[in-house]
Design a protein around this motif. Sequence first.
Motif, mmCIF file in Angstrom:
data_model
loop_
_atom_site.group_PDB
_atom_site.id
_atom_site.type_symbol
_atom_site.label_atom_id
_atom_site.label_comp_id
_atom_site.label_asym_id
_atom_site.label_seq_id
_atom_site.Cartn_x
_atom_site.Cartn_y
_atom_site.Cartn_z
ATOM 1 N N ASN A 117 -10.236 0.967 4.405
ATOM 2 C CA ASN A 117 -9.422 1.514 3.340
ATOM 3 C C ASN A 117 -8.242 2.243 3.971
ATOM 4 N N CYS A 169 -8.091 -5.101 4.979
ATOM 5 C CA CYS A 169 -8.329 -4.162 3.871
ATOM 6 C C CYS A 169 -9.643 -4.436 3.146
ATOM 7 N N TYR A 182 0.841 -1.190 0.000
ATOM 8 C CA TYR A 182 0.000 0.000 0.000
ATOM 9 C C TYR A 182 0.879 1.244 0.000
#
Length: 177
Positions: free
Chosen positions: A164, A160, A38
């Motif tokens: 978010n 996830c 991420y």
Amino acid sequence: MNNPTGRPKKPVIKYILLGLAGIIVAILVAATTQPDSYVVTRTATLAAPPAAVFPLVNDLKKWETWSPWASLDPNMKLTYEGPASGTGASYAWEGNSQVGSGKLTILESRPTEEVRMKLEFFKPMAAVCDTAFTFKPEGAGTAVTWTMSGKNNYMSKVMCLFMNMDKMIGGDFERGF
């Protein structure tokens, strides 16, 4: 006891458990489709030159003046190690359930340009992230970009599905500017 069709009743609980098992399997399979990493990034232009903004990040003792997490636990314990600022400076924190515990270490410091860090979370969940601040002159001010990136292990991938990361952490970054 037989129902009117003459067939024995199947226990409803069996169907409920099968349904729950199906949902769990679907979640576990869906987690495997989540990204392996991420990146959360925010940029803001501050009304000050890079030379004035850079020390607020490079000197970890100055983080309390702007950090979005400092106000979440006024009793948070901070421990500083290494030089006062720049490469090798670090601080560890131990706080309430909102801030947890961890350690931040400056890995690279290029005056008025960039600060790169290793961010380690110990509680409530262990994780390691790369964090960077870049400073670019923009008119009379400075465009500051704050980036955090890391790897998603399997549990992070499951999380996830319901949270978010960009929305969760990005808002904190915005409050820090």
